[in-house]
Scaffold this active site. Structure first.
Site, short mmCIF file in Angstrom:
data_model
loop_
_atom_site.label_atom_id
_atom_site.label_comp_id
_atom_site.label_asym_id
_atom_site.label_seq_id
_atom_site.Cartn_x
_atom_site.Cartn_y
_atom_site.Cartn_z
N GLU A 1 0.82 -1.22 0.00
CA GLU A 1 0.00 0.00 0.00
C GLU A 1 0.85 1.26 0.00
O GLU A 1 1.67 1.47 0.90
CB GLU A 1 -0.92 0.00 1.23
CG GLU A 1 -1.86 1.19 1.22
CD GLU A 1 -2.98 1.10 2.24
OE1 GLU A 1 -3.36 -0.03 2.62
OE2 GLU A 1 -3.47 2.16 2.65
N LYS B 1 -8.02 -1.02 10.96
CA LYS B 1 -7.28 -1.47 9.76
C LYS B 1 -6.05 -0.58 9.56
O LYS B 1 -4.97 -1.04 9.20
CB LYS B 1 -8.21 -1.42 8.55
CG LYS B 1 -7.64 -1.97 7.27
CD LYS B 1 -6.91 -0.94 6.44
CE LYS B 1 -6.44 -1.54 5.11
NZ LYS B 1 -5.62 -0.62 4.34
N ASP C 1 3.52 -14.11 11.67
CA ASP C 1 2.24 -14.63 11.20
C ASP C 1 1.20 -13.50 11.23
O ASP C 1 0.62 -13.19 12.28
CB ASP C 1 1.84 -15.79 12.14
CG ASP C 1 0.56 -16.48 11.70
OD1 ASP C 1 -0.25 -15.86 11.01
OD2 ASP C 1 0.38 -17.66 12.09
N HIS D 1 -2.13 9.58 -1.68
CA HIS D 1 -2.32 8.31 -2.38
C HIS D 1 -2.17 8.45 -3.89
O HIS D 1 -1.60 7.60 -4.54
CB HIS D 1 -3.73 7.76 -2.08
CG HIS D 1 -3.78 7.01 -0.80
ND1 HIS D 1 -4.91 6.38 -0.35
CD2 HIS D 1 -2.85 6.78 0.14
CE1 HIS D 1 -4.66 5.80 0.81
NE2 HIS D 1 -3.42 6.05 1.12
C1 MEV Z 1 -5.97 3.19 4.71
O1 MEV Z 1 -5.25 2.02 4.42
C2 MEV Z 1 -6.10 3.35 6.20
C3 MEV Z 1 -7.06 4.45 6.65
O2 MEV Z 1 -8.32 4.24 6.03
C4 MEV Z 1 -7.18 4.35 8.15
C5 MEV Z 1 -8.26 5.21 8.73
O3 MEV Z 1 -9.23 5.53 8.04
O4 MEV Z 1 -8.13 5.54 9.93
C6 MEV Z 1 -6.58 5.81 6.23
#
Ligand code: MEV
Length: 442
Positions: A84, A266, A282, A379
């Protein structure tokens, strides 16, 4: 594209990895670039073949270095394996802001994990019997795991519980696994103890396996940031107090709204899993444990918390982290040795603490971007470069095509191909591409 394979692959497992690749080349006509990109060098093929069944190659993810993390008074450069874009840059960015005011503080518990043995039809007195025999059970575990015991690990406790619905007796063996992740150790102990537990309880063992929940192995990270540091190196028209207020509110929303919490967490795992991959840990075990922990109160919530106290933004993260510094792929695959060396060969506890700091950094950088300018600008720069590459740009062309794509706001491959064509045309004719208006609508 349809597969060109007409016959099913037979006996692939018995053939060498080179032969397997030869079969794939025949069917799919892979070129040199594709071969190199899947670990075609023989040293990597040999390693792949020792790691999984029917190996045909490796998938070399990029390793980026998140730099200058101050963690517990020490400085680390942290290798991260991730697909990413922006994740590594975001971590370094957060490390710079936090590092200027003391850095990250971390803690971790002893590396205790649990093996579970499930017994059917255990006698009514089974729990009492097992509790009475705790010391004998512990000695047996330590005999099975004698080399772990020599390294300071071994049996730490016993838990029993009758599961309400199935009536199955669940036995937990708590074991300090030292620098390992623990799966092999726990599974060996649990399988070794099955017969004895059956004898004691009159039950029948259904299955025995570690639990990845790793709730005994929690690790935390925190930082304290005077609000004026929030503005350091970050351009936003908002006042630092307003940025902090927004970050705190965003974290409260992630506590309240489950669907936001998933994305919030995430983002934390963007850091933790990237370090896990880089060091051969892992990732599935870490992810499963973290998300389970996020819902341990009966509702899925954010793993981190932010608040402002007396002009200081206080950030905290705590989660179960079963990181290993030895065993499995860790230290076996040469890429993991490379990464562990960059980290100064941390033990498992130190690695978990670095991971927690990295997860919190990642989360902080995401929230800071989200409540100010958004995350898309960062991004799109990488996205544009990848579109340029996919359109055929190579070397210096990539940056130029990417810049032109960003200028037009059209990130389609078709657009990239047309920009690339006109770039090459203008280079052939000796014209300056800028003068040809690369990036303007073609
Ligand atoms: C992107 O990989 C992770 C985010 O979506 C985390 C978040 O929204 O806090 C930017």
């Amino acid at each position: 594209m349809m597969s060109k394979q007409t016959e099913p692959f037979r006996n692939l497992r018995r053939r060498s990895v080179e032969e397997r690749r030869g079969s794939l080349d025949e069917v799919y006509s892979f070129d040199r670039e594709e071969s190199d990109a899947t670990g075609g060098q023989s040293s990597l093929l040999e390693i792949a073949d020792l790691m999984v069944e029917t190996a045909v190659g490796s998938n070399p993810l990029p390793i980026g270095l998140a730099t200058n993390f101050r963690i517990d008074g020490l400085t680390y450069n942290i290798p991260m394996a991730t697909e990413e874009p922006s994740v590594v840059a975001a971590a370094t960015f957060a490390a710079r802001i936090v590092g200027g005011s003391g850095g990250f503080r971390t803690y971790t518990s002893e590396p205790v994990m649990k093996a579970q043995i499930f017994l059917e039809e255990a006698s009514a007195a089974a729990e009492e019997i097992l509790t009475d025999r705790r010391d004998e059970i512990g000695s047996r575990v330590d005999r099975i795991l004698s080399s772990l015991k020599d390294r300071g690990g071994g049996f730490r406790g016993l838990q029993t519980r009758r599961l309400a619905r199935t009536g199955v007796l669940r036995v937990h063996l708590l074991i300090d696994v030292r620098d390992a992740m623990g799966a092999n150790i726990l599974d060996t102990a649990a399988e070794g103890l099955r017969g004895y537990l059956e004898e004691l309880t009159g039950g029948r063992a259904l299955m025995s396996i570690l639990t990845n929940a790793a709730y005994e192995r929690k690790t935390g990270a925190a930082f304290s940031l005077p609000l004026e540091r929030l503005a350091h190196g970050y351009r936003t028209p908002l006042e630092p107090t307003e940025v902090a207020r927004r970050i705190v509110l965003a974290s409260e929303i992630a506590s309240e709204d489950e669907e936001r919490a998933v994305t919030h967490n995430k983002g934390i795992m963007n850091g933790i899993s990237a370090l896990a991959l880089a060091t051969g840990n892992d990732t599935r075990a870490l992810e499963a444990a973290s998300h389970a922990w996020a819902s341990h109160g009966g509702r899925y919530r954010s793993l981190s918390r932010y608040e402002v106290r007396e002009g200081i933004l206080e950030a905290n993260l705590e989660l179960p982290l079963a990181f290993a510094s030895v065993g499995g792929a860790v230290g076996f695959h040469p890429a993991t040795r490379y990464c562990l060396r960059i980290l100064g060969h941390p033990d498992a506890k130190r690695l978990a603490r670095i991971a927690a700091a990295l997860g919190l950094a990642q989360n902080f950088a995401a929230l800071l971007a989200l409540v100010t300018e958004g995350i898309q600008r960062g991004h799109m720069r990488y996205h544009a470069a990848r579109v340029a590459y996919a359109a055929g740009a190579r070397g210096r062309e990539i940056r130029r095509v990417a810049e032109a794509l960003s200028a037009t706001g059209d990130f389609s491959r078709k657009k990239a191909q047309s920009i690339l064509l006109s770039l090459r045309d203008s280079e052939e004719s000796g014209d300056k591409p800028e003068a040809q208006g690369i990036g303007a609508d073609q």
